[in-house]
Design a protein around this motif. Structure first.
Motif, PDB file in Angstrom:
ATOM      1  N   PHE A  16      39.459 -13.181 -10.112  1.00  0.00           N
ATOM      2  CA  PHE A  16      38.461 -12.181  -9.924  1.00  0.00           C
ATOM      3  C   PHE A  16      38.392 -11.710  -8.440  1.00  0.00           C
ATOM      4  N   GLU A  17      38.873 -12.280  -7.465  1.00  0.00           N
ATOM      5  CA  GLU A  17      38.732 -11.809  -6.118  1.00  0.00           C
ATOM      6  C   GLU A  17      37.350 -11.698  -5.613  1.00  0.00           C
ATOM      7  N   ARG A  18      36.622 -12.596  -6.160  1.00  0.00           N
ATOM      8  CA  ARG A  18      35.310 -12.890  -5.866  1.00  0.00           C
ATOM      9  C   ARG A  18      34.822 -14.527  -5.811  1.00  0.00           C
ATOM     10  N   ASP A  19      33.605 -14.782  -5.158  1.00  0.00           N
ATOM     11  CA  ASP A  19      33.162 -16.040  -4.873  1.00  0.00           C
ATOM     12  C   ASP A  19      32.142 -16.509  -6.338  1.00  0.00           C
ATOM     13  N   VAL A  20      32.071 -17.658  -6.316  1.00  0.00           N
ATOM     14  CA  VAL A  20      30.875 -18.149  -7.349  1.00  0.00           C
ATOM     15  C   VAL A  20      29.756 -17.526  -7.110  1.00  0.00           C
ATOM     16  N   LEU A  21      28.899 -17.015  -8.162  1.00  0.00           N
ATOM     17  CA  LEU A  21      27.767 -16.245  -7.996  1.00  0.00           C
ATOM     18  C   LEU A  21      26.707 -17.277  -7.858  1.00  0.00           C
ATOM     19  N   ASN A  22      26.686 -18.391  -8.652  1.00  0.00           N
ATOM     20  CA  ASN A  22      25.519 -19.423  -8.625  1.00  0.00           C
ATOM     21  C   ASN A  22      26.369 -20.549  -8.997  1.00  0.00           C
ATOM     22  N   GLN A  23      26.061 -21.800  -8.409  1.00  0.00           N
ATOM     23  CA  GLN A  23      26.552 -23.128  -8.938  1.00  0.00           C
ATOM     24  C   GLN A  23      25.503 -24.246  -8.837  1.00  0.00           C
ATOM     25  N   ASN A  24      25.450 -25.144  -9.759  1.00  0.00           N
ATOM     26  CA  ASN A  24      24.979 -26.255 -10.139  1.00  0.00           C
ATOM     27  C   ASN A  24      25.596 -27.377 -10.040  1.00  0.00           C
ATOM     28  N   LYS A  25      25.592 -28.092  -8.649  1.00  0.00           N
ATOM     29  CA  LYS A  25      26.328 -29.241  -8.251  1.00  0.00           C
ATOM     30  C   LYS A  25      27.799 -28.961  -8.650  1.00  0.00           C
ATOM     31  N   ASN A  26      28.345 -29.621  -9.152  1.00  0.00           N
ATOM     32  CA  ASN A  26      29.895 -29.784  -9.581  1.00  0.00           C
ATOM     33  C   ASN A  26      29.806 -29.685 -11.140  1.00  0.00           C
ATOM     34  N   ARG A  27      28.646 -29.151 -11.617  1.00  0.00           N
ATOM     35  CA  ARG A  27      28.490 -29.300 -12.993  1.00  0.00           C
ATOM     36  C   ARG A  27      28.961 -27.838 -13.661  1.00  0.00           C
ATOM     37  N   PHE A  28      28.482 -26.710 -13.133  1.00  0.00           N
ATOM     38  CA  PHE A  28      28.535 -25.458 -13.574  1.00  0.00           C
ATOM     39  C   PHE A  28      28.514 -24.425 -12.423  1.00  0.00           C
ATOM     40  N   ALA A  29      29.431 -23.340 -12.820  1.00  0.00           N
ATOM     41  CA  ALA A  29      29.408 -22.526 -11.805  1.00  0.00           C
ATOM     42  C   ALA A  29      29.590 -21.022 -12.490  1.00  0.00           C
ATOM     43  N   VAL A  30      28.826 -19.899 -11.951  1.00  0.00           N
ATOM     44  CA  VAL A  30      28.707 -18.676 -12.547  1.00  0.00           C
ATOM     45  C   VAL A  30      29.603 -17.617 -11.855  1.00  0.00           C
ATOM     46  N   PHE A  31      30.520 -16.932 -12.338  1.00  0.00           N
ATOM     47  CA  PHE A  31      31.032 -15.546 -11.827  1.00  0.00           C
ATOM     48  C   PHE A  31      30.583 -14.364 -12.559  1.00  0.00           C
ATOM     49  N   ASP A  32      30.075 -13.409 -11.502  1.00  0.00           N
ATOM     50  CA  ASP A  32      29.700 -12.323 -12.125  1.00  0.00           C
ATOM     51  C   ASP A  32      30.751 -11.072 -11.999  1.00  0.00           C
ATOM     52  N   ILE A  33      31.024 -10.573 -13.201  1.00  0.00           N
ATOM     53  CA  ILE A  33      32.195  -9.348 -13.433  1.00  0.00           C
ATOM     54  C   ILE A  33      31.387  -8.140 -13.476  1.00  0.00           C
ATOM     55  N   ASN A  34      30.912  -7.706 -12.548  1.00  0.00           N
ATOM     56  CA  ASN A  34      30.282  -6.106 -12.941  1.00  0.00           C
ATOM     57  C   ASN A  34      29.296  -6.394 -14.060  1.00  0.00           C
ATOM     58  N   GLY A  35      28.381  -7.338 -13.691  1.00  0.00           N
ATOM     59  CA  GLY A  35      27.171  -7.387 -14.640  1.00  0.00           C
ATOM     60  C   GLY A  35      27.238  -8.387 -15.975  1.00  0.00           C
TER      61      GLY A  35
END
Length: 147
Positions: A25-44
């Motif tokens: 995606f050429e982008r960093d994680v938007l939000n992360q909850n510990k090492n349990r869950f990570a969110v990427f935003d791809i144009n909304g």
């Protein structure tokens, strides 16, 4: 009425999956909850990665209530189950050839196909690859070359 939350993938190797999608995606994680869950935003829209081992390895950090259902709650079995490819993550780019060369150069792609063409009422060009857990990613876009 529903609102869109996220599609998430349960990953066997959380860090490897995060690295894979960061590069793709050429982008960093938007939000992360510990090492349990990570969110990427791809144009909304969001694609998230859940660590399939976290709850078992950190049971002291996870509180659950309600009846246990192995079909949905046994993440250890879920990450070990064969991926049959019924879910496809479809992404679109402006220049398919350039994206193919970029993805190939990243050397992160499992089972990378060449650029292909299909016309089943709507013609388009695409290539496919798999993430570390065998999830299929199909990338489509404008293409001027020959197949």
């Amino acid at each position: 009425m529903y609102t869109y939350g996220s599609i998430y993938l349960i990953a066997e190797d959380f860090d490897q999956s995060i690295s894979f999608y960061r590069a793709l995606f050429e982008r960093d994680v938007l939000n992360q909850n510990k090492n349990r869950f990570a969110v990427f935003d791809i144009n909304g829209l969001t694609l998230s990665i859940m660590n399939g081992k976290f709850d078992r390895e950190h049971s002291d950090e996870v509180e659950t209530k309600g009846e246990y259902c192995a079909l949905y709650d046994d993440h250890t079995s879920i990450v070990k189950a064969p991926n049959c490819g019924k879910v496809v993550i479809n992404l679109s780019v402006d220049d398919l050839q350039a994206e193919y060369e970029r993805v190939k150069a990243l050397d992160i792609a499992e089972n990378l196909t060449k650029i292909r063409y299909i016309n089943a009422g709507n013609p388009y060009y695409y290539f496919c690859l798999q993430d570390p857990d065998g999830n299929t990613i199909e990338i489509t876009g404008k293409y001027e070359g020959e197949v």
